[in-house]
Scaffold this motif. Structure first.
Motif, PDB file in Angstrom:
ATOM      1  N   ASP A 227     -42.028  23.055  -7.812  1.00  0.00           N
ATOM      2  CA  ASP A 227     -41.168  24.184  -7.470  1.00  0.00           C
ATOM      3  C   ASP A 227     -41.330  25.307  -8.485  1.00  0.00           C
ATOM      4  OD1 ASP A 227     -40.177  23.047  -5.267  1.00  0.00           O
ATOM      5  OD2 ASP A 227     -38.147  22.697  -6.024  1.00  0.00           O
ATOM      6  N   ASN A 228     -41.545  26.525  -7.981  1.00  0.00           N
ATOM      7  CA  ASN A 228     -41.614  27.683  -8.872  1.00  0.00           C
ATOM      8  C   ASN A 228     -40.198  28.190  -9.130  1.00  0.00           C
ATOM      9  OD1 ASN A 228     -42.095  30.010 -10.273  1.00  0.00           O
ATOM     10  ND2 ASN A 228     -43.241  31.027  -8.639  1.00  0.00           N
TER      11      ASN A 228
ATOM     12  N   THR B 286     -54.096  24.449  -9.866  1.00  0.00           N
ATOM     13  CA  THR B 286     -53.766  24.592  -8.454  1.00  0.00           C
ATOM     14  C   THR B 286     -52.708  23.581  -8.047  1.00  0.00           C
ATOM     15  OG1 THR B 286     -56.027  25.316  -8.036  1.00  0.00           O
ATOM     16  CG2 THR B 286     -54.739  24.641  -6.130  1.00  0.00           C
ATOM     17  N   ARG B 287     -52.887  22.325  -8.514  1.00  0.00           N
ATOM     18  CA  ARG B 287     -51.924  21.277  -8.167  1.00  0.00           C
ATOM     19  C   ARG B 287     -50.542  21.617  -8.714  1.00  0.00           C
ATOM     20  NH1 ARG B 287     -53.790  16.027  -7.379  1.00  0.00           N
ATOM     21  NH2 ARG B 287     -51.593  15.469  -7.305  1.00  0.00           N
TER      22      ARG B 287
ATOM     23  N   PHE C 194     -49.297  24.551  -9.420  1.00  0.00           N
ATOM     24  CA  PHE C 194     -48.691  25.705  -8.759  1.00  0.00           C
ATOM     25  C   PHE C 194     -48.295  25.395  -7.314  1.00  0.00           C
ATOM     26  CE2 PHE C 194     -50.977  28.243 -12.089  1.00  0.00           C
ATOM     27  CZ  PHE C 194     -49.815  28.647 -12.721  1.00  0.00           C
ATOM     28  N   THR C 195     -49.005  24.456  -6.661  1.00  0.00           N
ATOM     29  CA  THR C 195     -48.684  24.179  -5.267  1.00  0.00           C
ATOM     30  C   THR C 195     -47.733  22.995  -5.106  1.00  0.00           C
ATOM     31  OG1 THR C 195     -50.688  22.839  -5.061  1.00  0.00           O
ATOM     32  CG2 THR C 195     -50.836  25.125  -4.346  1.00  0.00           C
ATOM     33  N   ASP C 196     -47.779  22.034  -6.047  1.00  0.00           N
ATOM     34  CA  ASP C 196     -46.998  20.804  -5.865  1.00  0.00           C
ATOM     35  C   ASP C 196     -45.664  20.818  -6.616  1.00  0.00           C
ATOM     36  OD1 ASP C 196     -49.169  20.057  -4.449  1.00  0.00           O
ATOM     37  OD2 ASP C 196     -49.803  18.439  -5.769  1.00  0.00           O
TER      38      ASP C 196
END
Ligand SMILES: [Zn+2]
Length: 154
Positions: free
Chosen positions: A101-102, A94-95, A97-99
């Motif tokens: 840049d994709n 989760t970290r 994917f959220t923290d």
């Protein structure tokens, strides 16, 4: 037969069976592997994230460590009772994917640019083929495979 955990460039995860690693490469190159969620043919075996923001000096860089056997990947054996470890893996995912840049399918280009100082230094995640990951590691770029969600194994 070998089962691969796959992910499309939109981040949908799924699994598929292949005769071997080369069969996966052939089918992926030919666009024959489609994401069951969105139909994307941009599918990769592994998600890679560089540890640009978190790698400590004490850790040996991947470039300096001994090369693993061809096609080898980190594995862990988790029992049902290891729920804390599973929770940690989920938290880590989760970290990441959220923290970070994709950059999707542009991971190789973006990671190379960051490494060469041509793009702002920042943590990113995206898709990379085994060959791209190997090339980045050879360049000394600190990338890490993102572990599949523990639920994927159930
Ligand atoms: Zn998809």
């Amino acid at each position: 037969m070998i089962k691969f955990a796959l992910v499309c460039h939109e981040g949908h995860e799924f699994e598929s069976w292949f005769q071997n690693g080369a069969a996966f490469d052939r089918q992926a190159d030919s666009g024959l592997i489609l994401c069951p969620n969105c139909g994307s043919a941009k599918v990769a075996k592994a998600i890679m994230a560089p540890a640009l923001a978190s790698r400590s000096a004490a850790e040996p860089s991947p470039a300096q460590s001994t090369a693993p056997a061809e096609g080898a990947a980190p594995v862990a054996l988790l029992q049902e009772r290891d729920h804390e470890l599973r929770a940690m893996i989920n938290e880590l995912r989760t970290r990441i994917f959220t923290d970070t840049d994709n950059v999707g399918a542009h991971f190789f280009e973006e990671a190379s640019k960051i490494h060469q100082g041509l793009a702002p230094e920042r943590p990113i995640h995206g898709l990379a083929s085994f060959e791209e990951a190997r090339a980045l590691l050879d360049e000394g770029v600190g990338i890490l495979p993102i572990p599949p969600a523990p639920a994927d194994y159930n």
